[in-house]
Scaffold this motif. Structure first.
Motif, PDB file in Angstrom:
ATOM      1  N   GLY A  25     -28.317 -21.427 -25.570  1.00 32.34           N
ATOM      2  CA  GLY A  25     -29.150 -19.973 -25.135  1.00 32.34           C
ATOM      3  C   GLY A  25     -30.615 -20.336 -24.979  1.00 32.34           C
ATOM      4  N   VAL A  26     -30.502 -19.029 -24.692  1.00 31.26           N
ATOM      5  CA  VAL A  26     -32.591 -19.989 -23.756  1.00 31.26           C
ATOM      6  C   VAL A  26     -33.665 -18.814 -25.393  1.00 31.26           C
ATOM      7  CG1 VAL A  26     -32.036 -18.634 -21.791  1.00 31.26           C
ATOM      8  CG2 VAL A  26     -33.182 -17.081 -23.414  1.00 31.26           C
ATOM      9  N   ASN A  27     -34.906 -19.946 -25.419  1.00 32.28           N
ATOM     10  CA  ASN A  27     -35.524 -19.368 -26.385  1.00 32.28           C
ATOM     11  C   ASN A  27     -36.288 -18.215 -26.904  1.00 32.28           C
ATOM     12  OD1 ASN A  27     -36.173 -22.972 -25.775  1.00 32.28           O
ATOM     13  ND2 ASN A  27     -35.455 -22.325 -27.845  1.00 32.28           N
ATOM     14  N   TYR A  28     -36.682 -17.994 -25.384  1.00 35.46           N
ATOM     15  CA  TYR A  28     -37.548 -17.047 -24.901  1.00 35.46           C
ATOM     16  C   TYR A  28     -37.121 -16.119 -23.564  1.00 35.46           C
ATOM     17  CZ  TYR A  28     -41.020 -19.279 -27.546  1.00 35.46           C
ATOM     18  OH  TYR A  28     -41.539 -19.948 -28.814  1.00 35.46           O
ATOM     19  N   ALA A  29     -37.415 -14.760 -23.566  1.00 35.60           N
ATOM     20  CA  ALA A  29     -37.141 -14.056 -22.475  1.00 35.60           C
ATOM     21  C   ALA A  29     -37.757 -12.961 -22.028  1.00 35.60           C
ATOM     22  CB  ALA A  29     -35.647 -13.094 -22.667  1.00 35.60           C
ATOM     23  N   LEU A  30     -37.813 -12.410 -20.920  1.00 38.82           N
ATOM     24  CA  LEU A  30     -38.990 -11.321 -20.705  1.00 38.82           C
ATOM     25  C   LEU A  30     -38.285 -10.501 -19.522  1.00 38.82           C
ATOM     26  CD1 LEU A  30     -42.004  -9.978 -20.302  1.00 38.82           C
ATOM     27  CD2 LEU A  30     -41.787 -11.432 -18.568  1.00 38.82           C
ATOM     28  N   ASP A  31     -37.524  -9.079 -20.092  1.00 39.37           N
ATOM     29  CA  ASP A  31     -36.914  -7.441 -19.353  1.00 39.37           C
ATOM     30  C   ASP A  31     -38.361  -7.271 -18.447  1.00 39.37           C
ATOM     31  OD1 ASP A  31     -34.928  -6.570 -18.241  1.00 39.37           O
ATOM     32  OD2 ASP A  31     -35.888  -5.216 -19.647  1.00 39.37           O
ATOM     33  N   THR A  32     -38.259  -7.304 -16.969  1.00 39.47           N
ATOM     34  CA  THR A  32     -39.047  -6.482 -16.320  1.00 39.47           C
ATOM     35  C   THR A  32     -38.110  -5.560 -15.426  1.00 39.47           C
ATOM     36  OG1 THR A  32     -38.814  -7.664 -14.112  1.00 39.47           O
ATOM     37  CG2 THR A  32     -40.908  -8.395 -16.294  1.00 39.47           C
ATOM     38  N   THR A  33     -37.144  -4.712 -16.263  1.00 47.04           N
ATOM     39  CA  THR A  33     -36.749  -4.234 -15.332  1.00 47.04           C
ATOM     40  C   THR A  33     -36.037  -3.107 -16.218  1.00 47.04           C
ATOM     41  OG1 THR A  33     -34.630  -5.147 -16.794  1.00 47.04           O
ATOM     42  CG2 THR A  33     -34.505  -5.916 -14.863  1.00 47.04           C
ATOM     43  N   GLY A  34     -36.368  -3.063 -17.427  1.00 44.38           N
ATOM     44  CA  GLY A  34     -35.920  -1.781 -18.370  1.00 44.38           C
ATOM     45  C   GLY A  34     -34.390  -1.305 -18.532  1.00 44.38           C
ATOM     46  N   ARG A  35     -33.699  -1.820 -18.095  1.00 47.96           N
ATOM     47  CA  ARG A  35     -32.406  -1.922 -17.726  1.00 47.96           C
ATOM     48  C   ARG A  35     -31.637  -2.312 -18.630  1.00 47.96           C
ATOM     49  NH1 ARG A  35     -30.620  -0.901 -12.589  1.00 47.96           N
ATOM     50  NH2 ARG A  35     -28.387  -1.571 -12.982  1.00 47.96           N
ATOM     51  N   PRO A  36     -30.842  -0.685 -19.596  1.00 50.16           N
ATOM     52  CA  PRO A  36     -30.449  -1.203 -20.965  1.00 50.16           C
ATOM     53  C   PRO A  36     -29.104  -2.225 -20.793  1.00 50.16           C
ATOM     54  CG  PRO A  36     -30.533   0.744 -20.449  1.00 50.16           C
ATOM     55  CD  PRO A  36     -31.090   0.349 -19.671  1.00 50.16           C
ATOM     56  N   LEU A  40     -23.327 -11.279 -17.693  1.00 49.61           N
ATOM     57  CA  LEU A  40     -24.579 -12.181 -16.514  1.00 49.61           C
ATOM     58  C   LEU A  40     -24.549 -13.056 -18.243  1.00 49.61           C
ATOM     59  CD1 LEU A  40     -27.250 -12.129 -15.672  1.00 49.61           C
ATOM     60  CD2 LEU A  40     -28.185 -10.560 -16.693  1.00 49.61           C
ATOM     61  N   ALA A  41     -24.904 -12.863 -19.537  1.00 51.48           N
ATOM     62  CA  ALA A  41     -24.981 -13.574 -20.080  1.00 51.48           C
ATOM     63  C   ALA A  41     -24.181 -15.162 -20.264  1.00 51.48           C
ATOM     64  CB  ALA A  41     -24.218 -12.817 -21.979  1.00 51.48           C
ATOM     65  N   ALA A  42     -22.808 -14.805 -20.406  1.00 51.82           N
ATOM     66  CA  ALA A  42     -22.005 -16.042 -20.212  1.00 51.82           C
ATOM     67  C   ALA A  42     -22.264 -16.984 -18.957  1.00 51.82           C
ATOM     68  CB  ALA A  42     -20.927 -15.700 -19.733  1.00 51.82           C
ATOM     69  N   ALA A  43     -23.440 -16.298 -17.303  1.00 53.92           N
ATOM     70  CA  ALA A  43     -23.593 -16.662 -16.514  1.00 53.92           C
ATOM     71  C   ALA A  43     -25.544 -18.230 -16.961  1.00 53.92           C
ATOM     72  CB  ALA A  43     -24.682 -15.886 -15.618  1.00 53.92           C
ATOM     73  N   ILE A  44     -25.889 -16.810 -18.036  1.00 54.18           N
ATOM     74  CA  ILE A  44     -27.157 -17.392 -18.223  1.00 54.18           C
ATOM     75  C   ILE A  44     -26.925 -18.821 -19.178  1.00 54.18           C
ATOM     76  CG2 ILE A  44     -29.052 -16.834 -19.400  1.00 54.18           C
ATOM     77  CD1 ILE A  44     -29.071 -14.460 -19.124  1.00 54.18           C
ATOM     78  N   ARG A  45     -25.562 -18.528 -19.818  1.00 55.33           N
ATOM     79  CA  ARG A  45     -25.094 -19.645 -21.346  1.00 55.33           C
ATOM     80  C   ARG A  45     -24.435 -21.249 -20.378  1.00 55.33           C
ATOM     81  NH1 ARG A  45     -25.948 -19.408 -26.504  1.00 55.33           N
ATOM     82  NH2 ARG A  45     -26.623 -17.549 -27.156  1.00 55.33           N
ATOM     83  N   LYS A  46     -24.017 -20.444 -19.285  1.00 50.70           N
ATOM     84  CA  LYS A  46     -23.651 -21.715 -18.070  1.00 50.70           C
ATOM     85  C   LYS A  46     -24.955 -23.185 -18.008  1.00 50.70           C
ATOM     86  CE  LYS A  46     -19.813 -19.698 -15.512  1.00 50.70           C
ATOM     87  NZ  LYS A  46     -19.338 -19.434 -14.318  1.00 50.70           N
TER      88      LYS A  46
END
Length: 369
Positions: free
Chosen positions: A257-268, A246-252
């Motif tokens: 990299g992203v400046n901000y990230a909001l996690d709504t899942t609570g999944r480690p 997933l990290a590689a997909a985001i970096r594509k």
């Protein structure tokens, strides 16, 4: 037991389905307000309470995104009167340092006022016969046709706003939008990642569009929610089930990299991927509820070396008295079309609404008593 008969969705024991039952609502005390509920949002936090996640074991009435019309006020109430149209949000004391600094969601007595299942003195506002029922949830317990609440819970709703939809502004909408607009205060032209496309995540997308973020990436497995995210302003979306890394997909999408990230899942594992996609000094906001004892699997050096930051977020750092009117204004201007993710159900169909929301058939259920 004296009081008034109400119709409510009650959970008899932790993990049981909701049952519609006649119960007794206590007479309001001097500082209390009775609201006739016209709509109440179904939030994941309510499902956590239903399952016993707050330690509740006996019968309980939940619901914390209510809206309705003031029916009766106690003698000490000065800001509201019968007939007022109101949204009901979380409760805060108004006296502690956090409340006075404009951060009531971090009120020093937040747990007692919102999660205890009783009034501050240990009594409950709802009874089944003579038996007390866990209630006063977030200072309201609005899975019912009437609820007892308090001045600091309430925000006036203008006549030209659909009242039955106002409740979700008091929690889910202000949590997602507020996380972007207030908690992290994402700047114009910034790069933002949002993991999870439920009502909080999609509210964050709308908040990001309002903030004019340049890149808005949503990670969500359901194609219907990814499509809705794009309609709300997302520039990119990722199906995590189709990605090995997933990290590689985001970096594509965001090579630096992203400046901000909001996690709504609570999944480690999702949070771990977020840190693999952060820009230097990137900020991660956490709003997803996780099981007690859940740890973030991140090496300390992974955070320290690039100056990564983590922030826990409750209710979008919102002061409902000022932020909910702001959200209503954005809705009326067409910038916050949250009604497009709402599906209404009669309160009697609450179990169906829970199932539909869990399966992704609807994004945000609003129950109509």
């Amino acid at each position: 037991m004296t009081g008034n008969t109400i119709r409510a969705a009650v959970v008899d024991r932790a993990g049981d389905p909701f049952v519609i039952r006649d119960l007794t609502l206590d007479n309001p005390r001097d500082d209390e307000i009775v609201v006739r509920i016209v709509g109440v949002g179904l939030c994941h936090t309510d499902i956590v309470a239903q399952s016993g996640g707050f330690g509740y074991t006996g019968a309980g009435v939940f619901g914390h995104e209510g809206s309705g019309i003031v029916e009766k006020t106690g003698s000490a109430v000065t800001k509201f009167r019968p007939g007022d149209r109101v949204a009901i949000s979380f409760r805060s004391c108004g006296e502690c340092v956090q409340c006075k600094d404009g951060y009531p969601s971090y009120c020093h007595t937040m747990p007692q006022l919102n999660y205890a299942g009783t009034r501050i003195d240990g009594s409950t506002s709802i009874f089944n016969g003579d038996e007390p029922v866990t209630s006063n949830f977030f200072g309201q317990s609005s899975f019912a046709n009437f609820a007892i609440t308090y001045e600091r819970n309430l925000v006036l709703v203008p006549e030209n706003f659909p009242l039955e939809m106002a409740g979700p502004l008091g929690c889910g909408i202000q949590t997602g939008a507020g996380a972007i607009m207030r908690s992290m205060a994402c700047e114009e032209d910034s790069i933002l990642l949002i993991t999870g496309g439920g009502s909080v995540g999609l509210s964050a997308v709308m908040g990001a569009a309002i903030q004019h973020c340049a890149t808005i990436i949503v990670v969500e497995p359901l194609s219907s929610r990814r499509e809705l995210a794009h309609n709300f302003g997302a520039t990119h979306s990722i199906d995590p089930t189709a990605e090995e890394d997933l990290a590689a997909a985001i970096r594509k999408i965001a090579p630096s990299g992203v400046n901000y990230a909001l996690d709504t899942t609570g999944r480690p594992e999702t949070i771990e991927a977020i840190f693999g996609a952060l820009a230097p000094r990137g900020l991660v906001g956490l709003v997803g509820i996780a099981a007690p004892g859940t740890l973030i699997p991140i090496d300390i050096n992974t955070i320290m070396t690039p100056g990564s930051r983590i922030m826990g977020i409750i209710e979008g750092d919102s002061d409902p008295e000022t932020f909910i009117p702001e959200l209503i204004a954005h809705y009326q201007a067409g910038r916050l079309p949250f009604d497009r993710m709402i599906k209404t159900y009669p309160l009697s169909q609450i179990n169906e609404a829970v199932s539909d929301q869990h399966q992704g058939i609807c994004v945000k259920a609003v129950l109509l008593p």
